[in-house]
Design an enzyme around this catalytic site. Structure first.
Site, short mmCIF file in Angstrom:
data_model
loop_
_atom_site.label_atom_id
_atom_site.label_comp_id
_atom_site.label_asym_id
_atom_site.label_seq_id
_atom_site.Cartn_x
_atom_site.Cartn_y
_atom_site.Cartn_z
N GLU A 49 -6.29 4.43 3.67
CA GLU A 49 -5.39 4.15 2.55
C GLU A 49 -6.15 3.29 1.55
O GLU A 49 -6.64 2.21 1.89
CB GLU A 49 -4.14 3.39 3.05
N ASP A 60 2.31 -6.58 -2.32
CA ASP A 60 1.08 -7.11 -1.73
C ASP A 60 1.13 -8.63 -1.58
O ASP A 60 1.51 -9.35 -2.50
CB ASP A 60 -0.13 -6.73 -2.58
#
Length: 262
Positions: A49, A60
């Site tokens: 990924e 994130d």
């Protein structure tokens, strides 16, 4: 059959759990990311990924935010990541997934983004800030291009919404292990187990658990609940602190733990 589907079919046939390894594309630079992809594949990763660095991420945590900032400072752009995918495809057929935010796609143009990455050899796209109600914006182009648009579910996803999501799942279902952003932490998998049970009753598409997995033992524990584990922050922390050899060692330990069985 897509590379993602083929890989999960192979894993199921051999009775193994999948290992999806995340890298922030462009850290420490594009050449360094390319080297890391090859190292992780050799160490036993089943899917790579690649995160497109973004200045205002929603999902994130601090480790990946730091890596993204450094990647952007090094001059990483979406066109350069597109070329990275092309370069990877010259020597590897490992399934490749992009994790990005919708603004990065809109900036390029939805059809152009999807088509160009499909032509480069991409297999899947994860867009954490694209709600199901608006996913058709991307889904139609992904279907035409043969790219899996990967859906996310979380402990807070209602049963009604899970049913709706499961009608559109492709590739694998990204199961967010706990509420919050990415990052290594102790995870209570009971938070997501009920969601996983519901998803399994609705679809045969494989399930992958991400967020929080920070060790080989943690990966082994998470794999009890799903078909694959996604490891990101722990890889990037080691990459930034200790260099590429450390992610080789770490990835090898995860592969070994997963293959010991659950």
């Amino acid at each position: 059959m897509s590379r993602i589907a083929e890989k999960f079919k192979e894993l199921k046939t051999t009775g193994r759990k999948g290992f999806i390894a995340y890298l922030t594309a462009g850290y420490p630079d594009l050449a360094g990311t390319l080297q890391a992809v090859h190292v992780l594949e050799a160490a036993g990763a089943d899917v790579i990924e690649l995160g497109i660095p973004f200045s205002d991420p929603l999902a994130d945590g601090p480790v990946i935010q730091k890596a993204a900032t450094l990647a952007l400072q090094a001059g990483t752009t979406t066109p350069k990541i597109l070329q990275l995918v092309r370069t990877i495809r010259q020597t590897s057929q490992i399934p490749l997934v992009i994790m990005t935010y919708i603004n990065s796609i809109l900036n390029v143009g939805v059809e152009k983004f999807v088509r160009s990455f499909a032509d480069a050899g991409l297999d899947g796209i994860i867009v954490p800030d694209l709600p199901l109600e608006e996913s058709e914006l991307l889904a139609r182009h992904c279907q035409e291009a043969g790219i899996d648009l990967i859906q996310l579910v979380a402990p807070t996803t209602t049963a009604e919404r899970l049913t709706a999501i499961c009608q559109k799942v492709q590739g694998f279902v990204y199961c967010v292990s706990s509420v919050g952003v990415t990052g290594v932490r102790e995870v209570d998998y009971s938070q997501i187990s009920a969601v996983i049970d519901t998803v399994r009753s609705e679809t045969d598409v494989p399930l992958a658990i991400g967020f929080g997995i920070g060790s080989a033992q943690g990966a082994k524990q998470a794999a009890k609940y799903a078909d694959a584990v996604i490891v990101g922050s722990a890889i990037m922390q080691r990459f930034m602190d200790e260099g590429i050899d450390s992610i080789d060692t770490f990835a090898t330990s995860i592969r070994r733990a997963l293959d010991e069985g659950v």
